[in-house]
Write a protein that holds these residues in place. Structure first.
Motif, PDB file in Angstrom:
ATOM      1  N   VAL A 235       0.850  -1.192   0.000  1.00 36.49           N
ATOM      2  CA  VAL A 235       0.000   0.000   0.000  1.00 36.49           C
ATOM      3  C   VAL A 235       0.886   1.243   0.000  1.00 36.49           C
ATOM      4  CG1 VAL A 235      -1.860  -1.161   1.247  1.00 36.49           C
ATOM      5  CG2 VAL A 235      -0.124   0.110   2.535  1.00 36.49           C
ATOM      6  N   THR A 236       0.269   2.385  -0.234  1.00 35.88           N
ATOM      7  CA  THR A 236       0.996   3.640  -0.188  1.00 35.88           C
ATOM      8  C   THR A 236       1.138   4.104   1.255  1.00 35.88           C
ATOM      9  OG1 THR A 236      -1.025   4.956  -0.365  1.00 35.88           O
ATOM     10  CG2 THR A 236       0.052   4.292  -2.433  1.00 35.88           C
ATOM     11  N   LEU A 237       2.054   5.036   1.487  1.00 38.24           N
ATOM     12  CA  LEU A 237       2.227   5.589   2.829  1.00 38.24           C
ATOM     13  C   LEU A 237       0.956   6.256   3.342  1.00 38.24           C
ATOM     14  CD1 LEU A 237       5.850   7.054   2.809  1.00 38.24           C
ATOM     15  CD2 LEU A 237       4.959   5.252   4.276  1.00 38.24           C
ATOM     16  N   PRO A 238       0.258   7.063   2.530  1.00 33.12           N
ATOM     17  CA  PRO A 238      -0.981   7.655   3.041  1.00 33.12           C
ATOM     18  C   PRO A 238      -2.007   6.618   3.501  1.00 33.12           C
ATOM     19  CG  PRO A 238      -0.271   8.814   1.074  1.00 33.12           C
ATOM     20  CD  PRO A 238       0.616   7.605   1.200  1.00 33.12           C
ATOM     21  N   THR A 239      -2.062   5.483   2.784  1.00 27.94           N
ATOM     22  CA  THR A 239      -2.999   4.430   3.190  1.00 27.94           C
ATOM     23  C   THR A 239      -2.602   3.850   4.537  1.00 27.94           C
ATOM     24  OG1 THR A 239      -3.464   3.839   0.894  1.00 27.94           O
ATOM     25  CG2 THR A 239      -3.965   2.187   2.568  1.00 27.94           C
ATOM     26  N   LEU A 240      -1.310   3.613   4.738  1.00 28.52           N
ATOM     27  CA  LEU A 240      -0.855   3.093   6.025  1.00 28.52           C
ATOM     28  C   LEU A 240      -1.152   4.094   7.140  1.00 28.52           C
ATOM     29  CD1 LEU A 240       2.389   1.178   6.781  1.00 28.52           C
ATOM     30  CD2 LEU A 240       1.694   3.034   8.276  1.00 28.52           C
ATOM     31  N   TYR A 241      -0.857   5.373   6.878  1.00 32.93           N
ATOM     32  CA  TYR A 241      -1.087   6.392   7.901  1.00 32.93           C
ATOM     33  C   TYR A 241      -2.570   6.591   8.194  1.00 32.93           C
ATOM     34  CZ  TYR A 241       3.808   7.842   7.989  1.00 32.93           C
ATOM     35  OH  TYR A 241       5.171   7.891   8.156  1.00 32.93           O
ATOM     36  N   TYR A 242      -3.426   6.231   7.251  1.00 30.13           N
ATOM     37  CA  TYR A 242      -4.876   6.311   7.496  1.00 30.13           C
ATOM     38  C   TYR A 242      -5.273   5.317   8.586  1.00 30.13           C
ATOM     39  CZ  TYR A 242      -9.900   5.885   6.766  1.00 30.13           C
ATOM     40  OH  TYR A 242     -11.263   5.842   6.959  1.00 30.13           O
ATOM     41  N   HIS A 243      -4.630   4.156   8.599  1.00 28.31           N
ATOM     42  CA  HIS A 243      -4.958   3.116   9.580  1.00 28.31           C
ATOM     43  C   HIS A 243      -4.136   3.250  10.862  1.00 28.31           C
ATOM     44  CE1 HIS A 243      -7.546   0.688   6.923  1.00 28.31           C
ATOM     45  NE2 HIS A 243      -6.742   1.086   5.946  1.00 28.31           N
ATOM     46  N   HIS A 244      -2.882   3.658  10.730  1.00 27.91           N
ATOM     47  CA  HIS A 244      -2.002   3.824  11.892  1.00 27.91           C
ATOM     48  C   HIS A 244      -1.241   5.128  11.709  1.00 27.91           C
ATOM     49  CE1 HIS A 244      -2.622  -0.196  13.621  1.00 27.91           C
ATOM     50  NE2 HIS A 244      -2.706  -0.607  12.361  1.00 27.91           N
ATOM     51  N   GLU A 245      -1.453   6.067  12.599  1.00 30.01           N
ATOM     52  CA  GLU A 245      -0.977   7.429  12.395  1.00 30.01           C
ATOM     53  C   GLU A 245       0.529   7.578  12.416  1.00 30.01           C
ATOM     54  OE1 GLU A 245      -1.404   8.949  17.020  1.00 30.01           O
ATOM     55  OE2 GLU A 245      -3.098   9.169  15.641  1.00 30.01           O
TER      56      GLU A 245
END
Length: 235
Positions: free
Chosen positions: A69-79
């Motif tokens: 996944v992209t970084l924004p997608t990861l940060y959406y789930h875990h900040e």
């Protein structure tokens, strides 16, 4: 109805968050049984990355790449990377505490049986869930508030074992003159199992747990109540 102050609301929110921390359902009386556990793809990837490179060496980008996944997608789930570590550590500690409470309840009233069950429970967790338990070494990389929360949960194991040990000393079945240090030694050796245990090794999870029960009882100066062989709670 009592007024909900900001502090009360924060406390209630934290209690709700704590209640959903675990990675597996409460096993109840089957605390010795371990089923396949599935973490979310993000947590599994973080566990692999931290296990391979440590918290500081692991990167959020590498975790995202492991998931695909992209970084924004990861940060959406875990900040943050910190959030991933906190979630893994708190979830793991939650699960081992749930199992230990069940083990203690099953043990009955005799302190030696209670110690045997608690130690067996901890070591079984360290072997069956050694990848998660191994992350305990990253405690110093937690931010101060997160470290305090995690240590408070981890301290519950110490409190339980100290109380049972003191009961055993009063009951005359434990002879250690140094209960605080003895309990610390027992917990340290149990937690260290996660650093060396591998499923393909010579001993099974159960065999390791039973050996550590015997070592723990020796450390506490266990005195048998009557003639017999074996250790409490073991055939």
């Amino acid at each position: 109805m009592a007024r909900q102050t900001p502090r009360t609301k924060q406390s209630n929110r934290m209690q709700r968050e704590e209640a959903g921390l675990g990675f597996e359902p409460d096993p109840g009386p089957n605390w010795r049984r371990y089923e396949e556990r599935e973490l979310s793809p993000f947590l599994e990837a973080a566990l692999e990355e931290f296990g391979a490179h440590g918290y500081h060496g692991g990167s959020v980008r590498a975790i995202a790449n492991r998931v695909g996944v992209t970084l924004p997608t990861l940060y959406y789930h875990h900040e943050s990377k910190q959030n991933l570590l906190v979630t893994l550590l708190m979830g793991s500690m939650h699960d081992v505490l749930v199992r230990c409470r069940n083990a203690l309840e099953e043990a009955g009233e005799r302190p030696e049986d209670q110690v045997a069950n608690i130690v067996e429970c901890i070591v079984l967790y360290m072997t069956h869930r050694h990848r998660l338990a191994f992350l305990d070494k990253e405690i110093d990389n937690l931010e101060p508030g997160n470290r305090e929360r995690y240590r408070a949960q981890r301290e519950e194991l110490s409190v339980i074992l100290r109380r049972v040990t003191l009961d055993g000393i009063e009951d005359g079945v434990f002879a250690t003159p140094y209960p605080t240090e003895a309990v610390r030694a027992v917990l340290s050796m149990c937690q260290a199992v996660a650093t060396w245990f591998r499923p393909e090794g010579l001993l099974t999870e159960t065999e390791v747990a039973h050996r550590y029960v015997a070592i723990a009882l020796d450390t506490l100066g266990f005195r048998r109540r009557s003639k017999g062989t074996g250790v409490p709670g073991r055939a």
